[in-house]
Write a protein that holds these residues in place. Structure first.
Motif, PDB file in Angstrom:
ATOM      1  N   ASP A   1      -4.131   7.595  -5.133  1.00  4.95           N
ATOM      2  CA  ASP A   1      -4.931   8.037  -3.749  1.00  4.95           C
ATOM      3  C   ASP A   1      -5.007   6.817  -2.890  1.00  4.95           C
ATOM      4  O   ASP A   1      -4.506   6.806  -1.969  1.00  4.95           O
ATOM      5  CB  ASP A   1      -6.209   8.259  -4.281  1.00  4.95           C
ATOM      6  CG  ASP A   1      -6.352   9.747  -4.696  1.00  4.95           C
ATOM      7  OD1 ASP A   1      -5.413  10.489  -4.811  1.00  4.95           O
ATOM      8  OD2 ASP A   1      -7.481  10.217  -5.393  1.00  4.95           O
ATOM      9  N   ASP A   2      -5.178   5.670  -3.595  1.00  7.13           N
ATOM     10  CA  ASP A   2      -5.050   4.233  -2.851  1.00  7.13           C
ATOM     11  C   ASP A   2      -3.646   4.062  -2.406  1.00  7.13           C
ATOM     12  O   ASP A   2      -3.460   3.599  -1.177  1.00  7.13           O
ATOM     13  CB  ASP A   2      -5.483   2.918  -3.700  1.00  7.13           C
ATOM     14  CG  ASP A   2      -7.053   3.164  -3.999  1.00  7.13           C
ATOM     15  OD1 ASP A   2      -7.687   3.829  -3.359  1.00  7.13           O
ATOM     16  OD2 ASP A   2      -7.339   2.368  -5.134  1.00  7.13           O
ATOM     17  N   TYR A   3      -2.468   4.309  -3.304  1.00  6.57           N
ATOM     18  CA  TYR A   3      -1.360   4.105  -2.844  1.00  6.57           C
ATOM     19  C   TYR A   3      -0.911   5.017  -1.668  1.00  6.57           C
ATOM     20  O   TYR A   3      -0.211   4.627  -0.667  1.00  6.57           O
ATOM     21  CB  TYR A   3      -0.250   4.430  -3.927  1.00  6.57           C
ATOM     22  CG  TYR A   3       1.118   3.973  -3.531  1.00  6.57           C
ATOM     23  CD1 TYR A   3       1.694   2.943  -3.054  1.00  6.57           C
ATOM     24  CD2 TYR A   3       2.222   5.248  -3.691  1.00  6.57           C
ATOM     25  CE1 TYR A   3       3.036   2.670  -2.689  1.00  6.57           C
ATOM     26  CE2 TYR A   3       3.310   5.036  -3.401  1.00  6.57           C
ATOM     27  CZ  TYR A   3       4.081   3.911  -2.817  1.00  6.57           C
ATOM     28  OH  TYR A   3       5.233   3.749  -2.734  1.00  6.57           O
ATOM     29  N   SER A   4      -1.325   6.398  -1.858  1.00  7.05           N
ATOM     30  CA  SER A   4      -1.163   7.246  -0.597  1.00  7.05           C
ATOM     31  C   SER A   4      -1.592   6.799   0.642  1.00  7.05           C
ATOM     32  O   SER A   4      -1.002   7.082   1.571  1.00  7.05           O
ATOM     33  CB  SER A   4      -1.792   8.751  -0.957  1.00  7.05           C
ATOM     34  OG  SER A   4      -1.369   9.680  -0.054  1.00  7.05           O
ATOM     35  N   LEU A   5      -2.743   6.441   0.629  1.00  9.51           N
ATOM     36  CA  LEU A   5      -3.444   5.833   1.878  1.00  9.51           C
ATOM     37  C   LEU A   5      -2.796   4.616   2.221  1.00  9.51           C
ATOM     38  O   LEU A   5      -2.538   4.582   3.597  1.00  9.51           O
ATOM     39  CB  LEU A   5      -4.974   5.489   1.440  1.00  9.51           C
ATOM     40  CG  LEU A   5      -5.612   4.893   2.859  1.00  9.51           C
ATOM     41  CD1 LEU A   5      -6.086   6.071   3.754  1.00  9.51           C
ATOM     42  CD2 LEU A   5      -7.332   4.519   2.112  1.00  9.51           C
ATOM     43  N   ALA A   6      -2.437   3.776   1.510  1.00  7.79           N
ATOM     44  CA  ALA A   6      -1.507   2.649   2.132  1.00  7.79           C
ATOM     45  C   ALA A   6      -0.290   3.248   2.820  1.00  7.79           C
ATOM     46  O   ALA A   6       0.249   2.643   3.710  1.00  7.79           O
ATOM     47  CB  ALA A   6      -1.284   1.676   0.844  1.00  7.79           C
ATOM     48  N   CYS A   7       0.429   4.321   2.130  1.00  2.91           N
ATOM     49  CA  CYS A   7       1.563   4.654   2.651  1.00  2.91           C
ATOM     50  C   CYS A   7       1.302   5.335   4.199  1.00  2.91           C
ATOM     51  O   CYS A   7       2.197   5.113   5.114  1.00  2.91           O
ATOM     52  CB  CYS A   7       2.307   5.691   1.697  1.00  2.91           C
ATOM     53  SG  CYS A   7       2.768   5.123   0.170  1.00  2.91           S
ATOM     54  N   LYS A   8       0.203   5.961   4.176  1.00  2.00           N
ATOM     55  CA  LYS A   8      -0.371   6.516   5.461  1.00  2.00           C
ATOM     56  C   LYS A   8      -0.159   5.463   6.737  1.00  2.00           C
ATOM     57  O   LYS A   8       0.111   5.447   7.620  1.00  2.00           O
ATOM     58  CB  LYS A   8      -1.528   7.426   5.370  1.00  2.00           C
ATOM     59  CG  LYS A   8      -1.208   8.705   4.628  1.00  2.00           C
ATOM     60  CD  LYS A   8      -2.522   9.423   4.762  1.00  2.00           C
ATOM     61  CE  LYS A   8      -2.576  10.724   3.885  1.00  2.00           C
ATOM     62  NZ  LYS A   8      -3.750  11.331   3.678  1.00  2.00           N
ATOM     63  N   GLU A   9      -0.963   4.327   6.147  1.00  2.00           N
ATOM     64  CA  GLU A   9      -1.183   3.245   7.060  1.00  2.00           C
ATOM     65  C   GLU A   9       0.241   2.484   7.608  1.00  2.00           C
ATOM     66  O   GLU A   9       0.488   2.279   8.633  1.00  2.00           O
ATOM     67  CB  GLU A   9      -2.210   2.293   6.517  1.00  2.00           C
ATOM     68  CG  GLU A   9      -3.557   2.733   6.363  1.00  2.00           C
ATOM     69  CD  GLU A   9      -4.511   1.688   5.502  1.00  2.00           C
ATOM     70  OE1 GLU A   9      -3.913   0.619   5.216  1.00  2.00           O
ATOM     71  OE2 GLU A   9      -5.740   1.895   5.612  1.00  2.00           O
ATOM     72  N   LEU A  10       1.052   2.434   6.287  1.00  3.42           N
ATOM     73  CA  LEU A  10       2.275   1.789   6.756  1.00  3.42           C
ATOM     74  C   LEU A  10       3.153   2.618   7.535  1.00  3.42           C
ATOM     75  O   LEU A  10       3.963   2.341   8.423  1.00  3.42           O
ATOM     76  CB  LEU A  10       3.081   1.575   5.173  1.00  3.42           C
ATOM     77  CG  LEU A  10       4.434   1.110   5.246  1.00  3.42           C
ATOM     78  CD1 LEU A  10       4.408  -0.484   5.983  1.00  3.42           C
ATOM     79  CD2 LEU A  10       5.173   0.933   4.028  1.00  3.42           C
ATOM     80  N   SER A  11       3.176   3.968   7.421  1.00  5.25           N
ATOM     81  CA  SER A  11       3.832   4.944   8.073  1.00  5.25           C
ATOM     82  C   SER A  11       3.510   4.964   9.466  1.00  5.25           C
ATOM     83  O   SER A  11       4.283   4.988  10.619  1.00  5.25           O
ATOM     84  CB  SER A  11       3.922   6.445   7.398  1.00  5.25           C
ATOM     85  OG  SER A  11       4.387   7.229   8.170  1.00  5.25           O
TER      86      SER A  11
END
Length: 278
Positions: free
Chosen positions: A19-29
């Motif tokens: 979940d943390d990685y998915s959130l980081a991916c959204k911010e990076l995207s």
């Protein structure tokens, strides 16, 4: 049995990490899409000065399979994004300025499929002008990946060579001069900044006298018949001060008006030195 008892806790921890990685991916995207929009506009604005009037670049972002629910992770890149660089040819009757708005009234495609070697080189030069060090960062992406770094202190940018093949094809006049200046700026920034990649070099294969005049080193490649056989031979040599003057004059005018051409070559070399110092 002890392992089975720990399994629910491990699965919960794994889900939290995902979940943390998915959130980081959204911010990076979101950050990538912002950069893609700005880069598209910057490169599109600079293309006319490089002899690509009527062209536009659109950095189109998409999401790889799995999306944010099952985000990709691996050594080749970070995040869920896929970036395609589109080379577009706009219609003359379109008064819209942004690359995104031109999509519906243009033709073109992925630059690796529709672009010539010269067009690719010029777009690459424009991208490096917009984001200095981007080529080096791409080339060093694996060496600085999480898998290859043990500490933050290991982060480094290794020297690289960038080769622009026929970047000046079908270009002359002001566009050639602008191109030469941007290449010189790129070269000097790499030499002066260890962050960007000190010790790296820029190699341009060119027929342009303006571009050759601004180079730190001029290597001449000649083709002819070997004196010992009927086969073609290739001769390469580094032009010294005298031979460089002659060669730039030949590049500018062929065999016509050699005296005036050499005077013109002197002016090009003198002007190139002034540009490099500014």
């Amino acid at each position: 049995m002890e392992a089975l008892k720990l399994l629910p806790e491990a699965e919960e921890a794994a889900q939290i990490a995902l979940d943390d990685y998915s959130l980081a991916c959204k911010e990076l995207s979101e950050a990538r899409r912002d950069v893609a929009s700005k880069l598209s506009q910057f490169v599109t604005d600079i293309l006319p000065s490089l002899g690509l009037e009527g062209s536009a670049i659109l950095v189109r972002m998409s999401v790889r399979p799995g999306g944010f629910e099952e985000p990709y992770f691996g050594s080749e890149n970070i995040g869920v994004d896929i970036a395609d660089f589109l080379l577009l040819l706009k219609n003359n009757d379109n008064g819209i300025n942004t690359p995104e708005n031109r999509m519906g009234t243009t033709r073109g495609g992925k630059i690796e499929q529709v672009g010539s070697s010269g067009e690719k080189s010029r777009v690459l030069l424009a991208i490096e002008t917009a984001l200095p060090g981007s080529i080096g960062s791409t080339c060093n992406s694996f060496s600085n990946s999480a898998e290859s770094l043990s500490t933050e202190g290991d982060l480094k940018v290794s020297p690289i060579s960038i080769i622009y093949d026929e970047i000046d094809a079908h270009v002359g006049g002001r566009a050639a001069v602008t191109m030469a200046k941007l290449l010189a700026n790129q070269s000097s920034s790499r030499i002066s900044s260890n962050k960007v990649g000190g010790g790296s070099q820029i190699v341009a294969i060119t027929h342009s006298a303006s571009l050759a005049a601004i180079a730190d080193r001029h290597i001449v490649v000649e083709r002819g018949m070997s004196s010992r056989s009927t086969y073609l031979s290739i001769l390469t040599y580094v032009a010294d001060r005298f031979t460089r003057r002659k060669e730039i004059a030949r590049m500018a005018s062929g065999d016509l008006a050699s005296g005036a051409a050499e005077t013109f070559a002197d002016a090009l070399i003198r002007d190139a030195l002034l540009q490099r110092d500014t």
